[in-house]
Structure formats: C-alpha cells, structure tokens
Design an enzyme around this catalytic site. Structure first.
Site, PDB file in Angstrom:
ATOM      1  N   SER A 134       3.173   6.646  10.518  1.00  0.00           N
ATOM      2  CA  SER A 134       1.950   7.415  10.270  1.00  0.00           C
ATOM      3  C   SER A 134       1.949   8.031   8.879  1.00  0.00           C
ATOM      4  CB  SER A 134       1.813   8.547  11.296  1.00  0.00           C
ATOM      5  OG  SER A 134       0.711   9.350  10.955  1.00  0.00           O
ATOM      6  N   LYS A 189       3.921   7.524  18.846  1.00  0.00           N
ATOM      7  CA  LYS A 189       2.891   7.321  17.814  1.00  0.00           C
ATOM      8  C   LYS A 189       1.494   7.404  18.436  1.00  0.00           C
ATOM      9  CE  LYS A 189       0.733   6.381  14.044  1.00  0.00           C
ATOM     10  NZ  LYS A 189      -0.019   5.191  13.906  1.00  0.00           N
ATOM     11  N   HIS A 192       0.713  10.940  18.981  1.00  0.00           N
ATOM     12  CA  HIS A 192       0.386  11.489  17.658  1.00  0.00           C
ATOM     13  C   HIS A 192      -1.087  11.223  17.327  1.00  0.00           C
ATOM     14  CE1 HIS A 192      -0.477  10.709  13.427  1.00  0.00           C
ATOM     15  NE2 HIS A 192       0.352  11.687  13.130  1.00  0.00           N
ATOM     16  N   ASN A 193      -1.514   9.993  17.518  1.00  0.00           N
ATOM     17  CA  ASN A 193      -2.898   9.648  17.179  1.00  0.00           C
ATOM     18  C   ASN A 193      -3.886  10.369  18.094  1.00  0.00           C
ATOM     19  OD1 ASN A 193      -1.530   7.882  15.501  1.00  0.00           O
ATOM     20  ND2 ASN A 193      -3.031   6.257  15.770  1.00  0.00           N
ATOM     21  N   GLU A 196      -4.190  13.751  16.914  1.00  0.00           N
ATOM     22  CA  GLU A 196      -5.006  13.708  15.686  1.00  0.00           C
ATOM     23  C   GLU A 196      -6.506  13.717  16.050  1.00  0.00           C
ATOM     24  OE1 GLU A 196      -3.688  10.582  12.945  1.00  0.00           O
ATOM     25  OE2 GLU A 196      -5.793  10.055  12.678  1.00  0.00           O
TER      26      GLU A 196
END
Ligand code: 2AM
Length: 487
Positions: A134, A189, A192-193, A196
C-alpha cells in the site's frame, strides 16, 4: 547475456505497470539487483531506456531468460493485474523453477485466491507469499507499507529486501513485518483498504457538514483540516484533504467544486464487507462507506429524487463553533471504525488459523500507506499494553478518547439528522457504540418473535446459558421446536 555468467540478480519483478516499475527502482536504490520482465516485452526495453536508465536494473525478454539470471533460492515477484493474470503467470513460472524457490504476489489479490495459490505452489515444493502493498505509486517508489503472509519458510529470504524498501517510522522501524500464514497478508491489506474507505467517508461527511451546514468556503475548510492535522487526527488523508480544498482550477475557483459527486470503487471495500458478513462481525462503518459510494453513483436518481422527496435542507447558517464538534465526531467514529476492523481481523485469525500480531499490523500501517496516521501509533501502544485486548474501545486510552469526544459526536449526528445531511458513517459508529455499551438490547423480543413464528427456541435470563425453551404462544399447533435452530 553470456552463458558463462553466474546468475547475479537478487529478485525478479514481473509486471511493469507503474507500481511494478516503482518497486523495482526502490529495490535498486537499496542495493538489490533486479531483473525486470513484462508480458508485453517492448515495455521491458522502454523501462530500461527511460525510468531505469543509469540503474543496475537488468531486463529479460522471456520468462526463461529472467529465471536464468536469478540467484537461488529464486525470488520472483508478480506485480500483474489481480485475478487470472496471477494464475497464468504462476503456470508459466512453475516448470522453470525449483523446489525452495519463492513466488511472491504483490498485487491486490483476494485472500481466498492467495490461499488457493499457496496450496497449489507448495504442493510443487515451492514457497509462496501473498503480500499487500500500500501507498500508491509514490509509496512504491519511496517506501510503501508491505504486508506479507504465506509460507513462513519464505520470509527469511525476502525479509531484508522488503524491510529495506518499506516505509520507516520515526525510530527507523520498517512498515513491514511477517503478517502470518496462508492469505493473511492479503487479508490484512484488504482490511487496510476497507478502513481507508471508512476514513474517506468520514472525511467526506465532515466536509459536507462544514460546507452545507456551516456554509464554509473551500479555503476556510482547508484551514480547518490543516488545524485538525496538527492534533489527534494527524494523518495523510486529512493532510491531502486540506491541500485538495486549497487547490484552485485555472479560473481561480476551487477545483473540488467542479468534480462530479459519483464515487468509483475497485472491490476491496466490498470484499471487507462480504468477509464481515461471512464471519458475523458488525463492521458497520466500512459497510456504510461502501454503500455511500454506491448511493453516490446513482447521480441521476438523486437528481430526480431531490425534486420529489421532502425534508429539511441545510442553508449554510450553522454556527462555526460546531467545527470543533465535527472534528470530535470524526475522531470518535474513526476509533469505532478501527475497533470494528480489528474485530474482523481477530475473527478471521480464529477462523482461518492465522497467528496475527495486532500491534505489528498497526505499525505496518503507521507509515507508507494511505491510512498512515498518528492514531495508529496509539493503536500500537494499546496492543503493546495488552496483546490480548478484546476490543480497541475497551483500551483505557480509547475508552477515554471516545468518552471525551462524545458530546460533540452526539451533537453533530443530531444536527445532521435535523438539517437533512446524510452522515451514515458518523451515525452508524454512534449506534454501534451505544449498542456495544448497552447491557439489555431488544433481542429478547426478537427471540420471542422467532420462537412464535418458527419455533426457533430461546434462552432465559433465569436459567443457565445453553438451555433452549419453546413456548406454544398461540395455544395451537404442536410443541416441537424447529430443528433448523443453530446456536
Ligand atoms: P501487459 O503490459 O503485457 O499488459 C498491469 O496490467 C500489469 O499486469 C501489466 O504489466 C500487464 O502486462 C500485466 N498483465 C495483465 N494481464 C496479464 C497476463 N494475463 N499475464 C501476464 N501479465 C499480465
């Protein structure tokens, strides 16, 4: 290439789109010799003659030529389009590699694909890593956050490359560490997204409140975000929001005002929501953020509905002193969002058998990536203090932070409701917070309804847990309880 030359490349990267190119240049900066390959081979020479000119990067015009240049165990990193391209490239590679060689997928793969590929590759005696990367193009070039998971035996062979090229926090710790087995790296990940998505939606709601309720100009809002960026909200996304709001189009007007309000999405937010439903975790804020993007995409419908559906409309007359409360609502809701994200991580670790290091994950997100923030340092501290922390909201620091912010948070959600401004993320976070701290929810009534119409049975407060009762509510029908009930 001369046949007698000993293989001297440390790693190969397949896929010369901008992320792949930038990772290669980053590896080169840190002293690693990289061999570059791309399906469309002309891109290899383009890259060597342009971006990579004057570096130690070498190229290959076939996968065979690429493999021949690699030291053993061979390390091959795929930076190709997620999906079938990854499977096809693995198929091409396998006959050319030897047991102990390592395939790394650095794309945005779905974690279940990574679990499947890992099994397939390990069966052939090779090792596999699914690594979330990222930070966008800039991160890839100057230091991304890297979240690798997969075959544990592969980690010692890629650790020095990954940790050298990763972003570093202030004390020099790299934003990259071993995440865990199987698809854990790509799962982290994905979370994480999802987070976000949530952070961006919260910022969007704050922006709309400042703009439509307080009637602030783009420059005033830019100043508010810049101010927030000096405190507990200090983060990359708040900083770029301030810069975006200050940016003027060629005619001197704020560019942001001219951008159409329909959001795109690529799927990682949706995957997070699907996984949360699968694992029974109430990740409500990220879900609202995903659906808010969906609603934004209905531009024509919204335009038509805006002329039909009644309700209050904000008129820009709100008191500017509310800006502080909007910041508090943003902060408190953000705490809830991360608490929910970590709940999902914990549930996934249990379900898939991964041994996740929660503080380490916060540290990996602390720098390099899109959600990087001061706040993640506080999350790291919470898990350092109590590695078994059940819920981030229960950590003393975050319990106090939400308590301190909640007056402003409640005022903002109530004000938004009264003025007709949608704040799905801020309000779902508050609903979650209130539900989570409520001893008695109305699910007793719900269980009664389920037992009434479907004989699904219920537990009683005056009996031990695990005993199930059925009542013949109407005095008609049998007394058999539903066999479909699962505890
Ligand atoms: P290309 O330049 O040959 O299209 C991002 O799309 C990257 O993924 C590009 O480097 C692209 O290569 C690569 N890619 C897409 N599909 C691929 C496939 N089926 N096999 C190999 N590489 C692929």
């Amino acid at each position: 290439m001369e046949a007698a030359t000993e293989p001297s490349a440390d790693i190969a990267v397949i896929g010369l789109a901008v992320m792949g190119q930038n990772l290669i240049l980053n590896m080169n900066d840190h002293g690693f010799k990289v061999v570059a390959f791309n399906r469309t081979v002309t891109k290899v020479d383009d890259f060597l003659n342009n971006e990579a000119a004057g570096t130690n990067v070498v190229g290959a015009h076939s996968i065979e030529e690429m493999v021949a240049q690699l030291k053993t165990p061979r390390r091959v990193m795929l930076m190709v389009k997620a999906g079938e391209a990854v499977d096809q490239t693995i198929e091409h590679l396998l006959p050319l590699l030897d047991p102990g060689d390592i395939i790394i997928d650095g794309g945005n793969s779905l974690f279940t694909d990574t679990e499947r590929r890992l099994k397939f590759v390990e069966e052939k005696g090779l090792l596999y890593i699914g690594a979330g990367v990222s930070g966008g193009e800039e991160g890839a070039r100057n230091g991304p956050s890297i979240m690798p998971g997969g075959s544990p035996a592969a980690w010692p062979h890629v650790k020095s490359i990954f940790q050298s090229i990763a972003a570093k926090v202030d004390d020099g710790t790299p934003c990259c560490d071993w995440v865990g087995e199987g698809g854990a790296g790509h799962y982290v990940k994905m979370i994480h997204n999802g987070i976000e998505y949530g952070d961006m939606q919260l910022i969007g709601e704050a922006y709309q409140l400042l703009k439509d309720h307080l009637g602030m100009s783009a420059d005033d809002m830019s100043a508010v975000f810049a101010q927030w960026n000096k405190g507990e909200l200090d983060s990359f996304l708040i900083q770029i929001t301030s810069e975006i709001l200050a940016y003027k189009d060629t005619d001197g007007q704020p560019l942001v005002d001219k951008i159409l309000d329909t959001a795109g999405q690529k799927g990682t937010g949706k995957w997070t929501v699907m996984s949360s439903a699968e694992l029974g975790q109430p990740v409500t804020l990220i879900s609202e953020a995903v659906y808010a993007r969906c609603i934004s995409a209905f531009k024509d419908q919204r335009l038509a509905a805006s002329k039909v559906l009644q309700g209050p409309k904000p008129n820009g007359s709100g008191d500017h002193s509310l800006a502080g409360s909007i910041g508090q609502a943003l902060y408190a809701a953000k705490i809830v969002s991360y608490a929910q994200g970590y709940m999902l991580l914990r549930a996934a670790a249990n379900d898939y058998g991964w041994n996740l290091n929660y503080g380490g994950i916060a540290l990996m997100w602390r720098g390099g990536c899109i959600i990087r923030s001061r706040f993640l340092g506080d999350i790291k501290k919470a898990f350092d203090t109590d590695p078994a922390l059940l819920n981030l909201l229960l950590d003393p620091f975050f319990a106090k932070a939400t308590a301190d912010a909640q007056e402003g948070w409640r005022t903002v959600v109530a004000t938004a409701a009264m003025t007709g401004i949608p704040v799905p993320a801020m309000s779902t976070a508050l609903a979650f917070y209130d539900a989570y701290r409520t001893e008695n929810l109305p699910a007793n009534l719900l269980q009664a309804q389920r037992d009434y119409f479907g004989a699904h049975t219920y537990e009683r407060i005056d009996q031990a847990r695990g005993q199930f009762f059925h009542t013949n509510w109407t005095g008609q029908g049998g007394t058999t309880s539903s066999s479909s009930y699962t505890v």
